[in-house]
Design an enzyme around this catalytic site. Structure first.
Site, short mmCIF file in Angstrom:
data_model
loop_
_atom_site.label_atom_id
_atom_site.label_comp_id
_atom_site.label_asym_id
_atom_site.label_seq_id
_atom_site.Cartn_x
_atom_site.Cartn_y
_atom_site.Cartn_z
N GLN A 138 -15.76 -42.82 5.56
CA GLN A 138 -14.63 -43.73 5.68
C GLN A 138 -14.36 -44.14 7.12
O GLN A 138 -13.40 -44.89 7.37
CB GLN A 138 -13.37 -43.07 5.10
CG GLN A 138 -13.45 -42.74 3.63
CD GLN A 138 -13.43 -43.96 2.73
OE1 GLN A 138 -12.99 -45.03 3.14
NE2 GLN A 138 -13.90 -43.81 1.51
N CYS A 146 -11.70 -38.11 -6.07
CA CYS A 146 -12.68 -37.08 -5.68
C CYS A 146 -12.13 -36.21 -4.56
O CYS A 146 -12.87 -35.76 -3.69
CB CYS A 146 -14.01 -37.71 -5.28
SG CYS A 146 -14.87 -38.53 -6.63
#
Length: 445
Positions: free
Chosen positions: A234, A402
């Site tokens: 990310q 997740c």
């Protein structure tokens, strides 16, 4: 469940990207064909799920198609013209990725199928060290050794280490979270000790948006001699990254979150570690000499790229790197910071909405998770929120993302998550906020 009694007006999904000049988000959006789609009764698509997977510019789509139409062949093994062209395209993509993350050497870039495989590669290599020679001593784990992660990890950076500890008898420990979704650094010296062999943590959380203090965390790991693995899934797509400046030992990231194809990821590792690290998968391409009795292994990175690699996907990733480089990652990061700050301001004003994670844009990325509360002070189920937003053309992600331990930490079963990228606009944030108002009215709150 339907929502036919209310409609979200087809507000423009463009609009100013922020107060800066020189970053033309409307022009950028034209590079992404899917962003012009109309959905559900001709509503404009408002794509706010880039933390799960980014959209792809035409340049990337063209690069993959061009490879298959003109250069398709296996790499490294053929001497005919197509094989040589395919090999050149594949290895050029490696050069581009190395330059993009500031890698000192091109052979420190290993292509994988995604971040999960990159992280598993390191974890399985460490358990394979038990059957390797003395050169792999640094990777051996056993009872009494410890692996440290954080409570905000994606399952991809948690489950492989749990499995490694079960295989080796090592102990898994973790750094907890504060109430505002940041790491509890007060426990750093108690958790990372002389027993710590490896410390693996996320750079930017996919559920909280938190950007972790890499320098502080690495300094503690270095003080006890632990190896450091950084999950950049990310962060690499959203901010400038230099692996030398980060001072980590391994970095994992994935192509599909950075405007590239699915099926391609990257493990960067220090050369001196890769050249003594045991392989993860065996087969063709990763070998040097093979007899019926034993085999020796190729030098990095090919030691870790068994079998036919993801050739077209690597070519597409190279095109994505070119695209991001042309935009400038500093500009991308600044644009996303503006959008994130604007979104936090707008969402904070929504009645009954609770943000899970840092409430301001300081050291924070553009993934914002939240729960929406009903009139009985109980959260509306995120699946209902997401489905109703989808009927209005607003695409968000719902679930535990997740990262279920984070949901457990904050006492929620799941969250709704809106996430932004280089093509996101303030108009899209406005559409989200308007949509949430309709959701609350639908439930009579």
């Amino acid at each position: 469940m339907t929502m036919t009694d209310t409609r979200l007006s087809p507000a423009p999904v463009g609009g100013a990207g922020g107060p800066r000049s020189g970053y033309d988000v409307e022009q950028i959006r034209k590079d992404f064909p899917i962003l012009a789609r109309r959905v559900h009764d001709d509503r404009p698509l408002v794509y706010l799920d880039s933390a799960a997977s980014s959209q792809k510019p035409t340049r990337v789509l063209d690069a993959e198609r061009d490879y298959y139409e003109l250069h398709n062949a296996n790499v490294h093994r053929g001497i005919h013209v197509l094989a040589e062209e395919a090999t050149a395209l594949y290895e050029t993509a490696r050069d581009k990725v190395a330059a993009f993350i500031g890698a000192p050497r091109r052979d420190e870039v290993v292509f994988t199928k995604n971040s999960s495989e990159a992280l598993n590669l390191v974890a399985y290599a460490m358990s394979n060290a038990a059957a390797s020679g003395p050169e792999a001593e640094r990777f051996r784990l056993g009872p009494g050794d410890e692996v440290v992660v954080t409570e905000m990890e994606h399952h991809s950076n948690l489950v492989p280490w749990q499995m490694l500890c079960r295989r080796t008898g090592a102990t898994l420990r973790w750094i907890g979270l504060t109430d505002d979704g940041r790491l509890d650094l007060s426990t750093l010296e108690q958790v990372i000790t002389d027993r710590t062999k490896i410390f693996s943590f996320v750079h930017q959380s996919n559920i909280l948006g938190t950007v972790n203090p890499v320098a502080t965390l690495v300094a503690r790991a270095r003080a006890v001699g632990a190896l450091v693995v950084l999950d950049g899934s990310q962060s690499v797509p959203h901010m400038p990254i230099d692996v030398t400046a980060l001072d980590v030992d391994f970095l994992a990231f994935t192509g599909h979150k950075m405007c590239g194809p699915t099926g391609i990821g990257v493990l960067w590792g220090r050369h001196e570690l890769l050249e003594v690290m045991p392989p993860f998968l065996g087969g063709g391409e990763m070998i040097e000499i093979v007899t019926m009795e034993a085999s020796t292994y190729a030098v990095p990175p090919h030691r870790f790229e068994a079998g036919t690699p993801m050739i077209a996907q690597a070519v597409g990733l190279g095109a994505a790197v070119d695209y991001l480089t042309d935009l400038g990652m500093d500009a991308v990061a600044a644009h996303e910071h503006d959008i994130t700050a604007y979104a936090l301001e707008r969402l904070t004003a929504v009645p009954g909405l609770r943000i899970i994670g840092p409430p301001d844009a300081l050291d924070r990325g553009g993934a914002i998770s939240f729960v929406l509360t009903g009139s009985d002070d109980r959260p509306l189920h995120p699946h209902d929120v997401g489905q109703l937003l989808d009927e209005l053309g607003v695409a968000v992600r719902v679930g535990h993302h997740c990262a279920r331990p984070v949901c457990l930490r904050f006492g929620v079963p799941a969250t709704t998550r809106a996430s932004f990228h280089l093509y996101s606009t303030r108009g899209e944030v406005d559409a989200l906020v308007e949509g949430l108002g309709h959701v609350r009215r639908f439930f009579g709150t």
